[in-house]
Design a protein around this motif. Structure first.
Motif, PDB file in Angstrom:
ATOM      1  N   CYS A 181       0.805  -1.230   0.000  1.00  0.00           N
ATOM      2  CA  CYS A 181       0.000   0.000   0.000  1.00  0.00           C
ATOM      3  C   CYS A 181       0.837   1.278   0.000  1.00  0.00           C
ATOM      4  N   GLU A 204      -0.450   4.321  -1.898  1.00  0.00           N
ATOM      5  CA  GLU A 204      -1.855   4.680  -1.737  1.00  0.00           C
ATOM      6  C   GLU A 204      -1.986   6.067  -1.101  1.00  0.00           C
ATOM      7  N   GLU A 254      -7.582   7.911  -1.481  1.00  0.00           N
ATOM      8  CA  GLU A 254      -7.901   6.558  -1.962  1.00  0.00           C
ATOM      9  C   GLU A 254      -8.304   5.654  -0.805  1.00  0.00           C
ATOM     10  N   SER A 256     -11.789   6.885   0.696  1.00  0.00           N
ATOM     11  CA  SER A 256     -12.871   6.660  -0.259  1.00  0.00           C
ATOM     12  C   SER A 256     -13.222   5.176  -0.350  1.00  0.00           C
ATOM     13  N   ARG A 257     -12.193   4.347  -0.424  1.00  0.00           N
ATOM     14  CA  ARG A 257     -12.411   2.904  -0.567  1.00  0.00           C
ATOM     15  C   ARG A 257     -13.100   2.311   0.655  1.00  0.00           C
ATOM     16  N   ASN A 258     -12.881   2.924   1.814  1.00  0.00           N
ATOM     17  CA  ASN A 258     -13.452   2.389   3.054  1.00  0.00           C
ATOM     18  C   ASN A 258     -14.634   3.206   3.584  1.00  0.00           C
TER      19      ASN A 258
END
Length: 381
Positions: A175, A178, A182, A185-187
Motif C-alpha cells: 500500500c 496509496e 484513496e 474513499s475505498r473504506n
C-alpha cells in the motif's frame, strides 16, 4: 527440501509468510506445511491448522480450552512425524513451540531434524527458565531485537541477529503508494485526520481493551476514529461496540494502510507498537491486566524489563507512554493523546526518538538473511 513452520498468531503469520517467500528463492523445490494463517497459505504449501483456532491467552482461558490446546499439540506432532521435514521452523508462540521442539528432538526418527527458532521467546522479560529448553532442543536461534544477542550469549548460546522482520514488512508493503483520499474513499471514511485504534489480535484482548480505547478518543471531535479489525477474528465481535458508536469506522486486513494514514494511534502493547513507530505514528500504549494495582505490583517484580512496549525496550528509554493494569484507563489515554495531538514539541520529540530506534534496528533483509542461513545449515547438516 521440506519445511515445517509453526506460527500461533497474526504477527507470526505475517513474518512466516515473508520467510516462506525468501526460502522459495533459496530453494526453488521447497515444500511447506505449517500451522499459521492466510498470509502463509497465500505463499503456497499446506495449512494444517489456522492460528485463530490456537490463540488462547492467559491461564484460565487455556484451562477452559485445554481439550482443544492438547488436540492441536497432538495433531501437530502426528503431522510432523508423517511429513518427516528437513527442518522445523518455530515462530514465537513459545508455550506451544518449545513442546514441539522437545518432541522432535526426543523422537528417534526425527531427532536429527534441525529445529530453528525465528522470533525467539521473550525470556529476557519473563519465564527465563525456558532458556534450558532452548539450549537443549533448538539448533539455532535467530534474534530480531539487537539486545537479545548479548542476553543469549550470556547464557552460552550461539545466536544470529538477522534484523527485524517488521522493518521488511513496513518497507515492502503493497500500500506504499496509496493516497489518503484513496484509502478513505475505498473504506467509506470521512476526510478528517485519523486516530487509529489497535486493540490487539486476540478475542480476550479486544473485549477488555477496545471499550477503554474508544472512550479515550471520543472527545477529539476534529478527528475520525478507525479501528484495525484483527485478522482471524469474527467481525461480529466488533458489531456491538460499533452499533453504539456510529462515529467509529473499522477496516479489516488493512492495518498498514490505516497506520500509513493516521495522525496518532492508541495501541495494545505488542508488535503493533513497533509497527506504528516504523510508520512514524505518535502513539500511546495500553494493556489490560486483571487485578489492578496488585497485578501491576506483581508485574513490576516478576517481569525483568522496565517496559512492555518494544519501542521503549529497543530504545533503552521511555519513548512512548505505557499504561498497564490499573493505569490503563480512558482518562490516562486521553491525557496522553492530548499531548501527542496538541503539543508540537512533545510530538516531535517522540518522532526524533523513533528515528534513533529505526537506526538501532538496522536495514531491511531479516527474512532473506534468515532463509539463507536456514538453507545453508540444512545443506551442511
Amino acid at each position: 527440501m521440506k519445511y515445517y513452520l509453526i506460527a500461533g498468531e497474526a504477527s507470526g503469520d505475517l513474518h512466516g509468510s515473508n520467510l516462506i517467500k525468501e526460502l522459495k528463492k533459496c530453494d526453488p523445490e521447497a515444500e511447506f506445511r505449517f500451522f499459521g494463517g492466510d498470509l502463509m497459505q497465500a505463499q503456497g504449501g499446506t495449512l494444517v491448522r489456522h492460528y485463530k483456532d490456537m490463540a488462547f491467552m492467559g491461564f484460565v482461558n487455556v484451562l477452559l480450552n485445554l481439550r482443544k490446546v492438547l488436540g492441536n499439540m497432538s495433531a501437530c506432532k502426528k503431522d510432523i512425524k508423517r511429513y518427516k521435514p528437513d527442518a522445523v521452523i518455530l515462530i514465537d508462540y513459545p508455550s506451544f513451540n518449545l513442546k514441539i521442539a522437545q518432541y522432535v528432538k526426543r523422537k528417534r526418527k526425527l531427532k536429527k531434524t534441525p529445529v530453528f527458532y525465528y522470533i525467539s521467546p521473550k525470556i529476557w522479560a519473563w519465564k527465563e527458565h525456558r532458556i534450558h529448553a532452548i539450549r537443549k532442543y533448538i539448533d539455532r536461534v535467530f534474534c530480531i531485537l539487537p539486545f537479545e544477542v548479548p542476553y543469549y550469549q550470556k547464557h552460552r548460546l550461539d545466536v544470529t541477529y538477522v534484523g527485524n522482520p517488521s522493518v521488511d514488512s513496513v518497507a515492502f508493503r503493497e500500500c506504499k503508494d496509496e493516497t489518503f483520499e484513496e484509502f478513505t474513499s475505498r473504506n467509506n471514511l470521512a476526510g478528517k485526520e485519523i486516530i487509529a485504534i489497535l486493540a490487539g489480535s486476540r478475542k480476550q484482548e479486544i473485549k477488555k481493551c477496545l471499550p477503554v480505547m474508544m472512550k479515550a478518543v471520543e472527545k477529539f471531535t476534529r478527528y475520525q476514529f478507525v479501528i484495525a479489525g484483527a485478522p482471524g477474528i469474527d467481525p461480529a465481535l466488533y458489531d456491538k461496540y460499533l452499533y453504539r458508536n456510529p462515529r467509529f469506522g473499522i477496516v479489516f486486513g488493512q492495518t498498514y494502510n490505516l497506520l500509513q494514514h493516521s495522525s496518532a494511534a492508541v495501541i495494545n502493547s505488542g508488535t503493533a507498537s513497533l509497527e506504528a513507530a516504523l510508520f512514524n505514528v505518535p502513539q500511546v500504549v495500553g494493556y489490560h491486566v486483571m487485578g489492578g494495582k496488585l497485578a501491576r505490583w506483581i508485574f513490576q517484580r516478576l517481569i525483568k524489563v522496565k517496559w512492555a512496549s518494544l519501542v521503549n525496550l529497543i530504545s533503552g528509554k521511555l519513548v512512548v507512554k505505557e499504561f498497564l493494569a490499573d493505569e490503563f484507563t480512558s482518562e490516562n489515554l486521553e491525557r496522553e493523546l492530548y499531548l501527542i495531538l496538541r503539543d508540537e514539541e512533545y510530538r516531535n520529540e517522540m518522532l526524533k526518538n523513533y528515528a534513533k530506534m529505526q537506526k538501532i534496528l538496522g536495514e531491511t533483509g531479516a527474512s532473506r538473511r534468515t532463509a539463507e542461513e536456514i538453507y545453508k545449515r540444512i545443506q551442511h547438516s
